[in-house]
Design an enzyme around this catalytic site. Structure first.
Site, PDB file in Angstrom:
ATOM      1  N   HIS A  37     -27.917  28.236 -18.316  1.00  0.00           N
ATOM      2  CA  HIS A  37     -27.259  29.540 -18.169  1.00  0.00           C
ATOM      3  C   HIS A  37     -27.745  30.250 -16.896  1.00  0.00           C
ATOM      4  CE1 HIS A  37     -27.088  29.197 -22.720  1.00  0.00           C
ATOM      5  NE2 HIS A  37     -25.833  29.435 -22.427  1.00  0.00           N
ATOM      6  N   GLN A  61     -14.384  31.198 -32.589  1.00  0.00           N
ATOM      7  CA  GLN A  61     -14.380  29.823 -32.083  1.00  0.00           C
ATOM      8  C   GLN A  61     -15.173  28.863 -32.966  1.00  0.00           C
ATOM      9  OE1 GLN A  61     -16.375  31.147 -28.361  1.00  0.00           O
ATOM     10  NE2 GLN A  61     -17.507  29.224 -28.488  1.00  0.00           N
ATOM     11  N   ASP A 150     -19.750  21.789 -20.765  1.00  0.00           N
ATOM     12  CA  ASP A 150     -18.589  21.992 -21.636  1.00  0.00           C
ATOM     13  C   ASP A 150     -17.330  21.647 -20.833  1.00  0.00           C
ATOM     14  OD1 ASP A 150     -19.791  23.232 -24.143  1.00  0.00           O
ATOM     15  OD2 ASP A 150     -20.615  24.524 -22.588  1.00  0.00           O
ATOM     16  N   LEU A 184     -29.327  20.497 -20.985  1.00  0.00           N
ATOM     17  CA  LEU A 184     -29.783  21.738 -21.603  1.00  0.00           C
ATOM     18  C   LEU A 184     -28.679  22.319 -22.475  1.00  0.00           C
ATOM     19  CD1 LEU A 184     -31.756  23.571 -18.766  1.00  0.00           C
ATOM     20  CD2 LEU A 184     -32.646  22.250 -20.661  1.00  0.00           C
TER      21      LEU A 184
END
Length: 281
Positions: A37, A61, A150, A184
């Site tokens: 992040h 979600q 993702d 990660l």
């Protein structure tokens, strides 16, 4: 760094920046922040005058209620991490702030959402589109940053921006890995020490498969990766698909596309992990 919990408070702050001609960048997160992040946040800080990071575990979600309940929540630690990388604004809203009334919008991302994660998690990408479009409407950034871990989600966000004709540049950022090679993920916090050591076998198999494309077919590489990972009784491959990086549709031959990605989902014990690798002939 300022922390806002309401849409009104954030909107008023951003309006001032907009009047000053400041460029606004945005990083949406579900918290439990890690260096992956932070790599997005650092890029956002470097490329914009104002960096906004949201911390919000989005209920729409999750198709698995237990998964939603178990999702790690570490807001205080997250805020400190954001301060350490010069984030301008942390937005930490409640569900009521994000969804003052139920969001019943239905998106159509076919065929992007009909493969890989789509069948495994019905409604997941619709929920992602709901929350990201909602945040885009609130923040109105010029640029928004998403991790390439993702991979399917990134493709769907790009398609959503195209469908809604939003004037936002979507910036994909490379996977950040531990020294071991493990990608990660906030979910890594749920792994025991032994499981974490075992999970490294996922990325190891992917890395090893890259050189195989010179001598093996797509099907052979796919089967080798699945079998290699499943050799460990703690690991269970849900799917491994080798796809065109743009359409996300399966390739049959390495010559089918210039851009090919292998996307994998593996259960390590009860924890569901995803990863991907680029194949270049």
């Amino acid at each position: 760094m300022k922390v806002y919990k309401t849409v009104l408070g954030l909107s008023n702050a951003l309006e001032k920046y907009r009047k000053e001609g400041k460029k606004i960048g945005f990083v949406p997160t579900m918290g439990a922040l890690h260096n992956g992040h932070l790599s997005l946040v650092k890029k956002c800080v470097a490329e914009n005058d104002v960096c906004v990071v949201s911390i919000f575990v989005n209920p729409t979600q999750f198709n698995n209620k237990t998964d939603l309940e178990k999702y790690p929540r570490t807001v205080d630690a997250d805020v400190k991490l954001l301060q350490s990388v010069n984030c301008t604004i942390a937005f930490v809203p409640s569900v009521k702030q994000v969804y003052p009334k139920p969001d019943k919008r239905q998106f159509n991302f076919a065929p992007l959402d009909q493969v890989m994660e789509g069948p495994s998690r019905p409604g997941h990408f619709n929920g992602v589109a709901q929350v990201v479009s909602r945040f885009f409407d609130i923040v109105k950034p010029q640029k928004a940053y998403f991790g390439e871990k993702d991979f399917q989600q990134l493709a769907i966000i790009r398609e959503m921006v195209k469908q809604l004709k939003l004037p936002i540049e979507i910036v994909g950022c490379p996977i950040v890995r531990e020294e071991s090679g493990l990608a990660l993920s906030s979910r890594n916090a749920r792994l025991s020490a032994a499981e974490k050591k075992t999970a490294v076998k996922i990325s190891k198999a992917l890395f090893e498969s890259v050189d195989m494309i010179q001598t093996k077919s797509v099907e052979e590489v796919k089967n080798w990766v699945i079998n290699k990972i499943n050799e460990d009784p703690i690991l269970n491959v849900e799917y491994y698909e080798i796809v065109d990086s743009l359409t996300l549709q399966n390739v049959k031959k390495w010559s089918d596309s210039k851009y090919i990605t292998g996307c994998i989902t593996v259960y390590c014990g009860e924890v569901r992990l995803i990863d991907n690798i680029q194949y270049k002939k």
